[in-house]
Design a protein around this motif. Structure first.
Motif, PDB file in Angstrom:
ATOM      1  N   ILE A  47      -7.276   6.866 -30.419  1.00 21.15           N
ATOM      2  CA  ILE A  47      -6.573   7.265 -29.197  1.00 21.15           C
ATOM      3  C   ILE A  47      -5.106   7.344 -29.623  1.00 21.15           C
ATOM      4  O   ILE A  47      -4.590   6.396 -30.219  1.00 21.15           O
ATOM      5  N   GLU A  48      -4.454   8.460 -29.364  1.00 20.28           N
ATOM      6  CA  GLU A  48      -3.117   8.647 -29.944  1.00 20.28           C
ATOM      7  C   GLU A  48      -2.067   7.694 -29.389  1.00 20.28           C
ATOM      8  O   GLU A  48      -1.271   7.147 -30.149  1.00 20.28           O
ATOM      9  N   SER A  49      -2.075   7.507 -28.089  1.00 18.18           N
ATOM     10  CA  SER A  49      -1.009   6.682 -27.509  1.00 18.18           C
ATOM     11  C   SER A  49      -1.449   6.201 -26.129  1.00 18.18           C
ATOM     12  O   SER A  49      -2.505   6.583 -25.618  1.00 18.18           O
ATOM     13  N   MET A  50      -0.602   5.413 -25.527  1.00 17.24           N
ATOM     14  CA  MET A  50      -0.837   4.922 -24.167  1.00 17.24           C
ATOM     15  C   MET A  50      -1.067   6.097 -23.207  1.00 17.24           C
ATOM     16  O   MET A  50      -1.862   6.006 -22.277  1.00 17.24           O
ATOM     17  N   GLY A  80       3.419 -19.624 -27.309  1.00 17.70           N
ATOM     18  CA  GLY A  80       3.667 -18.331 -26.674  1.00 17.70           C
ATOM     19  C   GLY A  80       3.783 -17.209 -27.696  1.00 17.70           C
ATOM     20  O   GLY A  80       3.769 -17.436 -28.904  1.00 17.70           O
ATOM     21  N   TYR A  81       3.874 -16.019 -27.197  1.00 18.03           N
ATOM     22  CA  TYR A  81       3.918 -14.833 -28.062  1.00 18.03           C
ATOM     23  C   TYR A  81       4.360 -13.641 -27.242  1.00 18.03           C
ATOM     24  O   TYR A  81       4.518 -13.731 -26.018  1.00 18.03           O
ATOM     25  N   ARG A  82       4.566 -12.533 -27.927  1.00 17.65           N
ATOM     26  CA  ARG A  82       4.900 -11.286 -27.224  1.00 17.65           C
ATOM     27  C   ARG A  82       3.906 -10.212 -27.626  1.00 17.65           C
ATOM     28  O   ARG A  82       3.586 -10.064 -28.819  1.00 17.65           O
ATOM     29  N   LEU A  83       3.450  -9.448 -26.631  1.00 16.08           N
ATOM     30  CA  LEU A  83       2.564  -8.306 -26.865  1.00 16.08           C
ATOM     31  C   LEU A  83       3.352  -7.049 -26.498  1.00 16.08           C
ATOM     32  O   LEU A  83       3.869  -6.945 -25.385  1.00 16.08           O
ATOM     33  N   VAL A  84       3.459  -6.122 -27.462  1.00  9.89           N
ATOM     34  CA  VAL A  84       4.306  -4.940 -27.272  1.00  9.89           C
ATOM     35  C   VAL A  84       3.489  -3.679 -27.519  1.00  9.89           C
ATOM     36  O   VAL A  84       2.733  -3.608 -28.500  1.00  9.89           O
ATOM     37  N   GLY A  85       3.665  -2.711 -26.659  1.00 10.22           N
ATOM     38  CA  GLY A  85       3.053  -1.398 -26.867  1.00 10.22           C
ATOM     39  C   GLY A  85       4.129  -0.327 -26.804  1.00 10.22           C
ATOM     40  O   GLY A  85       4.731  -0.134 -25.743  1.00 10.22           O
ATOM     41  N   ASN A  86       4.413   0.313 -27.918  1.00 10.69           N
ATOM     42  CA  ASN A  86       5.415   1.381 -27.956  1.00 10.69           C
ATOM     43  C   ASN A  86       4.727   2.710 -27.697  1.00 10.69           C
ATOM     44  O   ASN A  86       3.648   2.973 -28.236  1.00 10.69           O
ATOM     45  N   CYS A  87       5.367   3.546 -26.887  1.00 11.90           N
ATOM     46  CA  CYS A  87       4.770   4.846 -26.562  1.00 11.90           C
ATOM     47  C   CYS A  87       5.807   5.953 -26.679  1.00 11.90           C
ATOM     48  O   CYS A  87       6.867   5.889 -26.043  1.00 11.90           O
ATOM     49  N   GLY A  91       9.960   5.216 -26.800  1.00 10.93           N
ATOM     50  CA  GLY A  91       9.347   3.900 -26.995  1.00 10.93           C
ATOM     51  C   GLY A  91       9.301   3.479 -28.453  1.00 10.93           C
ATOM     52  O   GLY A  91       8.878   2.369 -28.764  1.00 10.93           O
ATOM     53  N   TYR A  92       9.716   4.365 -29.348  1.00  8.00           N
ATOM     54  CA  TYR A  92       9.739   4.152 -30.802  1.00  8.00           C
ATOM     55  C   TYR A  92       8.336   3.942 -31.374  1.00  8.00           C
ATOM     56  O   TYR A  92       8.084   3.057 -32.177  1.00  8.00           O
ATOM     57  N   GLN A  93       7.423   4.800 -30.940  1.00 12.93           N
ATOM     58  CA  GLN A  93       6.086   4.794 -31.547  1.00 12.93           C
ATOM     59  C   GLN A  93       6.141   5.617 -32.829  1.00 12.93           C
ATOM     60  O   GLN A  93       6.529   6.794 -32.801  1.00 12.93           O
TER      61      GLN A  93
END
Ligand code: 5GP
Ligand code: ZN
Length: 113
Positions: A47-50, A80-87, A91-93
């Motif tokens: 899947i290419e992106s969000m 704790g942690y961070r979940l990041v999705g760039n698009c 979004g700098y994908q």
């Protein structure tokens, strides 16, 4: 997709340090870690992106989200942690195969760069 680097990682055509895998997804260490723990969670399906997630992908995306806490626990991210999705461009994908960055073992800041 034949020329996609993350499809190649999912197909074991190029190596990566895999921290979790099942029939639908894989999680592996980022090549250029931005935190002591930096793992990429991807669907095996290309899947290419969000922006390309379809209603029919609901179960797959839900599955990945439901696995986050299990992977975080395996990586001992109890603080704790961070979940990041760039698009897309803003979004700098940089890799056009949907992925979520799981970052941990350091204190994050906000806003992100
Ligand atoms: P994006 O900028 O698209 O959100 O993130 C792509 C991520 O993929 C970057 O953090 C980059 O370091 C990582 N990456 C790019 N190529 C490879 C590779 O061949 N192997 C691994 N393990 N990570 C990669
Ligand atoms: Zn792909």
């Amino acid at each position: 997709m034949s020329d996609c680097i993350f499809c190649k990682i999912a197909n074991k055509e190029i190596p990566a340090t895999i921290v979790y895998e099942d029939q639908d997804m894989i999680a592996f260490n980022d090549l250029e870690p931005q935190a002591p723990v930096h793992v990429l969670l991807i669907p095996k399906k290309h899947i290419e992106s969000m922006d390309d997630i379809k209603d029919s992908d609901k179960e797959l995306i839900g599955h990945i989200m439901c696995k986050v806490k299990e992977i975080a626990s395996k990586l001992e991210l109890e603080n704790g942690y961070r979940l990041v999705g760039n698009c897309g461009e803003d979004g700098y994908q940089t890799v056009m195969h949907l992925h979520f960055h799981l970052l941990g073992k350091r204190k994050m800041t906000w806003p992100p760069g």
